[in-house]
Write an enzyme that holds these catalytic residues in place. Structure first.
Site: not given
Lengths: 231, 80
Positions: A200, A198, A90
């Site tokens: 994560e 994302h 990002c």
């Protein structure tokens, strides 16, 4: 017992996914270190770097435009030049583009909306260290959350990148108006990779999807390989 | 020396912000064909001549103030 390779997660003023990234990498077997952007060197034995999501320097001027002058970025460039894996998520992707480590630029989403939802992305290339755990054409469900994630290059450069196999991830559905629905790009050497989704935030099926772990675990594999090779 | 930099979305590049602004103006009843939204940077530059100031600011634009992939820039040096 396998070793826990050291991965640096860079913290800029305004980063806000640094801890999630470090937590996810730790859960996937890495020794993740948060490293302040003002540092001039990476921790000893750092085998890979993650530039996390957020709003570095308040997104002033253009997203990522100011972070590229952070002192630690020189050390990141050095690691990348030596073949070390560098992942930008990002805002980290925006920084890598502004720093010239990745091609293109991330612009305001076509419909001016802040997009915040799970998206499906298709893995176009498995010949990067970040996608070794994926199958060609595999669809991953990973959340996005960005207002400026519309990736842009002109037609000529797009053709070159496609021919060179640098377009690694595409949205399986329209997301933000990115050229070619591109969600993630790598450099020519294939060791620097940036994506808007994302991973994560998608490492545990309990939270909706565990698909992001495929990308991050591949990064941990690569970091471990480098650590063993230099040990 | 006072220098003003105008940064614009390059021609042909989609400018969703400009489109939204244009649409809003039309909704207000203004006869607006198109709108493009850029950025203006006012600088106080130390230089002995306007040519020198312009050259400095050109480098600033190339290195930071504009992204050449999507933006063009124009430099105006105020008369001393």
């Amino acid at each position: 017992m396998s070793i826990r390779p050291r991965i640096a997660v860079i913290v800029f003023p305004g980063s806000n996914d640094d801890r999630d990234a470090a937590w996810a990498l730790g859960a996937l077997g890495a020794d993740a270190h948060l490293v302040w952007h003002g540092e001039e060197a990476l921790p000893r034995d750092t085998a890979a770097v993650v530039l996390p999501g957020g709003f570095s320097y308040g997104d002033y001027l253009r997203c990522g435009a100011i972070a590229r002058f952070a002192p630690v970025l020189d050390a990141v460039r050095e690691l990348a030049a030596a073949g070390g894996p560098v992942l930008g998520i990002c805002n980290g992707f925006q920084i890598l583009c502004e720093a010239g480590l990745l091609p293109g630029v991330l612009r305001r989403n076509r419909d001016l909306e802040f997009v915040c939802r799970d998206v499906r992305v298709r893995v176009e290339r498995t010949d990067t260290v970040f996608t070794t755990r994926c199958e060609p054409g595999q669809e991953l469900t990973i959340p996005v959350k960005h207002g400026e994630g519309s990736w842009y290059v002109d037609e000529d450069l797009y053709g070159e990148l496609e021919a060179a196999g640098q377009l690694v991830l595409r949205y399986a559905e329209d997301c933000n108006g990115s050229v070619g629905d591109v969600a993630g790009v790598c450099n020519e050497e294939r060791n620097v990779f940036g994506l808007m989704p994302h991973p994560e935030h998608a490492v545990d099926p309990l939270l909706g999807s565990g698909d992001g772990a495929l990308l991050l675990a591949a990064l941990v594999d690569a970091a471990r390989g480098r650590t063993l090779a230099t040990a | 020396m006072r220098v003003t930099v105008l940064v614009r979305p390059k021609q042909g590049i989609l400018d969703p912000q400009g489109e939204a602004v244009g649409g809003s103006l039309r909704k207000l009843g203004f006869a607006v064909g198109g709108a493009r939204v850029g950025r203006l940077v006012d600088l106080e530059v130390e230089a002995t001549s306007s040519q020198e100031a312009k050259a400095q600011v050109e480098r600033m634009c190339e290195e930071l103030l504009a992204n050449p992939l999507i933006e063009s820039f124009e430099i105006e040096v105020a008369d001393a």
